[in-house]
Design a protein around this motif. Sequence first.
Motif, PDB file in Angstrom:
ATOM      1  N   ALA A   2       0.835  -1.191   0.000  1.00  0.00           N
ATOM      2  CA  ALA A   2       0.000   0.000   0.000  1.00  0.00           C
ATOM      3  C   ALA A   2       0.871   1.244   0.000  1.00  0.00           C
ATOM      4  N   ARG A   3       0.385   2.292  -0.654  1.00  0.00           N
ATOM      5  CA  ARG A   3       1.142   3.538  -0.736  1.00  0.00           C
ATOM      6  C   ARG A   3       0.366   4.649  -0.051  1.00  0.00           C
ATOM      7  N   LYS A   4       1.084   5.662   0.383  1.00  0.00           N
ATOM      8  CA  LYS A   4       0.445   6.792   1.019  1.00  0.00           C
ATOM      9  C   LYS A   4      -0.379   7.555  -0.007  1.00  0.00           C
ATOM     10  N   ALA A   5      -1.438   8.179   0.474  1.00  0.00           N
ATOM     11  CA  ALA A   5      -2.271   8.981  -0.409  1.00  0.00           C
ATOM     12  C   ALA A   5      -1.497  10.196  -0.888  1.00  0.00           C
ATOM     13  N   THR A   6      -1.646  10.496  -2.152  1.00  0.00           N
ATOM     14  CA  THR A   6      -1.014  11.691  -2.700  1.00  0.00           C
ATOM     15  C   THR A   6      -2.085  12.734  -2.957  1.00  0.00           C
ATOM     16  N   ALA A   7      -1.719  13.984  -2.841  1.00  0.00           N
ATOM     17  CA  ALA A   7      -2.690  15.060  -2.987  1.00  0.00           C
ATOM     18  C   ALA A   7      -3.207  15.130  -4.408  1.00  0.00           C
ATOM     19  N   LEU A   8      -4.476  15.442  -4.544  1.00  0.00           N
ATOM     20  CA  LEU A   8      -5.084  15.600  -5.855  1.00  0.00           C
ATOM     21  C   LEU A   8      -4.775  16.995  -6.362  1.00  0.00           C
ATOM     22  N   ASN A 190      -7.544   9.020 -15.120  1.00  0.00           N
ATOM     23  CA  ASN A 190      -6.436   8.633 -14.255  1.00  0.00           C
ATOM     24  C   ASN A 190      -6.950   8.384 -12.840  1.00  0.00           C
ATOM     25  N   ASN A 191      -7.228   7.110 -12.532  1.00  0.00           N
ATOM     26  CA  ASN A 191      -7.689   6.780 -11.179  1.00  0.00           C
ATOM     27  C   ASN A 191      -6.553   6.262 -10.297  1.00  0.00           C
ATOM     28  N   LYS A 192      -5.326   6.509 -10.735  1.00  0.00           N
ATOM     29  CA  LYS A 192      -4.108   6.342  -9.949  1.00  0.00           C
ATOM     30  C   LYS A 192      -3.512   4.936  -9.900  1.00  0.00           C
ATOM     31  N   TYR A 193      -4.293   3.900 -10.219  1.00  0.00           N
ATOM     32  CA  TYR A 193      -3.790   2.546  -9.990  1.00  0.00           C
ATOM     33  C   TYR A 193      -3.931   1.578 -11.163  1.00  0.00           C
ATOM     34  N   ALA A 194      -4.440   2.021 -12.302  1.00  0.00           N
ATOM     35  CA  ALA A 194      -4.634   1.102 -13.436  1.00  0.00           C
ATOM     36  C   ALA A 194      -5.298  -0.183 -12.941  1.00  0.00           C
ATOM     37  N   MET A 195      -4.693  -1.336 -13.212  1.00  0.00           N
ATOM     38  CA  MET A 195      -5.270  -2.597 -12.722  1.00  0.00           C
ATOM     39  C   MET A 195      -4.909  -2.865 -11.267  1.00  0.00           C
ATOM     40  N   GLY A 196      -3.882  -2.211 -10.763  1.00  0.00           N
ATOM     41  CA  GLY A 196      -3.486  -2.467  -9.385  1.00  0.00           C
ATOM     42  C   GLY A 196      -2.084  -2.015  -9.053  1.00  0.00           C
ATOM     43  N   TYR A 257     -13.461   3.897  -5.956  1.00  0.00           N
ATOM     44  CA  TYR A 257     -13.563   3.435  -4.581  1.00  0.00           C
ATOM     45  C   TYR A 257     -13.411   1.927  -4.462  1.00  0.00           C
ATOM     46  N   ARG A 258     -13.823   1.211  -5.477  1.00  0.00           N
ATOM     47  CA  ARG A 258     -13.742  -0.244  -5.462  1.00  0.00           C
ATOM     48  C   ARG A 258     -12.441  -0.706  -6.133  1.00  0.00           C
ATOM     49  N   GLY A 259     -12.215  -1.999  -6.144  1.00  0.00           N
ATOM     50  CA  GLY A 259     -11.049  -2.539  -6.817  1.00  0.00           C
ATOM     51  C   GLY A 259     -11.172  -2.411  -8.321  1.00  0.00           C
ATOM     52  N   HIS A 260     -10.123  -2.829  -9.015  1.00  0.00           N
ATOM     53  CA  HIS A 260     -10.149  -2.762 -10.483  1.00  0.00           C
ATOM     54  C   HIS A 260     -11.366  -3.484 -11.028  1.00  0.00           C
ATOM     55  N   SER A 261     -11.628  -4.674 -10.523  1.00  0.00           N
ATOM     56  CA  SER A 261     -12.831  -5.418 -10.858  1.00  0.00           C
ATOM     57  C   SER A 261     -13.370  -6.009  -9.561  1.00  0.00           C
ATOM     58  N   MET A 262     -14.478  -6.711  -9.649  1.00  0.00           N
ATOM     59  CA  MET A 262     -15.087  -7.275  -8.445  1.00  0.00           C
ATOM     60  C   MET A 262     -14.197  -8.317  -7.788  1.00  0.00           C
ATOM     61  N   SER A 263     -13.240  -8.863  -8.514  1.00  0.00           N
ATOM     62  CA  SER A 263     -12.360  -9.899  -7.950  1.00  0.00           C
ATOM     63  C   SER A 263     -11.096  -9.299  -7.322  1.00  0.00           C
ATOM     64  N   ASP A 264     -10.988  -7.972  -7.320  1.00  0.00           N
ATOM     65  CA  ASP A 264      -9.783  -7.301  -6.838  1.00  0.00           C
ATOM     66  C   ASP A 264      -9.975  -6.811  -5.403  1.00  0.00           C
ATOM     67  N   ALA A 266      -7.958  -4.990  -3.753  1.00  0.00           N
ATOM     68  CA  ALA A 266      -7.350  -3.650  -3.679  1.00  0.00           C
ATOM     69  C   ALA A 266      -6.442  -3.483  -2.465  1.00  0.00           C
ATOM     70  N   LYS A 267      -5.575  -4.457  -2.219  1.00  0.00           N
ATOM     71  CA  LYS A 267      -4.669  -4.391  -1.083  1.00  0.00           C
ATOM     72  C   LYS A 267      -3.453  -3.492  -1.340  1.00  0.00           C
ATOM     73  N   TYR A 268      -3.353  -2.947  -2.522  1.00  0.00           N
ATOM     74  CA  TYR A 268      -2.223  -2.097  -2.889  1.00  0.00           C
ATOM     75  C   TYR A 268      -2.410  -0.659  -2.422  1.00  0.00           C
ATOM     76  N   ARG A 269      -3.493  -0.352  -1.737  1.00  0.00           N
ATOM     77  CA  ARG A 269      -3.716   0.986  -1.198  1.00  0.00           C
ATOM     78  C   ARG A 269      -4.332   0.862   0.193  1.00  0.00           C
ATOM     79  N   THR A 270      -4.236   1.923   0.966  1.00  0.00           N
ATOM     80  CA  THR A 270      -4.721   1.866   2.335  1.00  0.00           C
ATOM     81  C   THR A 270      -6.211   2.195   2.414  1.00  0.00           C
TER      82      THR A 270
END
Length: 339
Positions: A2-8, A190-196, A257-264, A266-270
């Motif tokens: 997971a990475r820290k949030a970056t300012a928009l 640009n939602n910041k994470y592409a697929m993950g 707000y959700r993962g890339h897909s329903m099977s994701d 999204a553990k790569y962000r906090t």
Amino acid sequence: MARKATALKATAQPNVPQFTAEQEMEAFRDMLLVRRFEEKAGQMYGMGLIGGFCHLYIGQEAVVTGITMASEKGKDAQITGYRDHGHMLVMGLDPKGVMAELTGRQGGLSKGKGGSMHMFSNEHRFYGGNGIVGAQASLGTGLAFASKYKGDNSVSITYFGDGAANQGQVYESFNMAKLWNLPVVYIIENNKYAMGTSIERAAATTDFSKRGASFDIPGEQVDGMDVRMVFDAAKRAIEWARSGKGPYILEMLTYRYRGHSMSDPAKYRTKDEVTKYRQERDPIEQVRKRLLEGGSVTEDDLKKIETDIRAVVTEAADFATNDAEPDASELWTDITIEA
């Protein structure tokens, strides 16, 4: 990891454009419809009523809403990737047809044969949901070529994500679009994470609005969580393309707000990062607050709209659950067979 949030951040106009009460209400209704529809789709996926892949648009509603408000419905073409349900709803397609396609029923927009990622409406000039990453950039450029060839004064609005922005065919399309001055607006969501994977780890340059610089294509970053900013930028970009000046790039800084897909998962962000966006940047809540502060509507008025939209979504879900599956003969329709 997971990475820290970056300012928009966005290099948009310093003075925030203002909406009329009617525009605020239109944006509120459209975005709320997308949000509630996607939430219901997520529930139905969890119940096993929707198979395959399912990519939800929750959090990004301001992008397609503001852009569609700035376009000419029925004239300008739109094309996107597989996160496509919201685009069709805002363009005016029947929620029952969209949901029935998700469940693979005969009343779906593609007769139940396309599912979540492959829907289409020639009537509304929506050319898909496309499952191949970045393919819509090439196809959208082709739509712009057709517009210029026919002289119909339409614009191709071509959406793709930050992950797809690194595809080679995107830059081939940029080159052709500028070479021939085609009427296309490229929307990079640009939602910041592409697929993950965060853009900081996947992209050598993270200002995607400058990706067309070597082709002399202008671009700008836009606050994609504020529907007013999206509308303002899209209006200018679409007019640029329609007036014969060629392609334009808009990088929409947004967030899912959700993962890339329903099977994701999204553990790569906090969780704190997601919560921060929901609480401080939610596109629907921004409009709700402005409507109430403007005094044109009351809390009860907005609750009535919420009730009406939930009824529309419930009707769509019921239809998509009870409609018949396509006949086996449909396997042989709408296909091209080479001898």
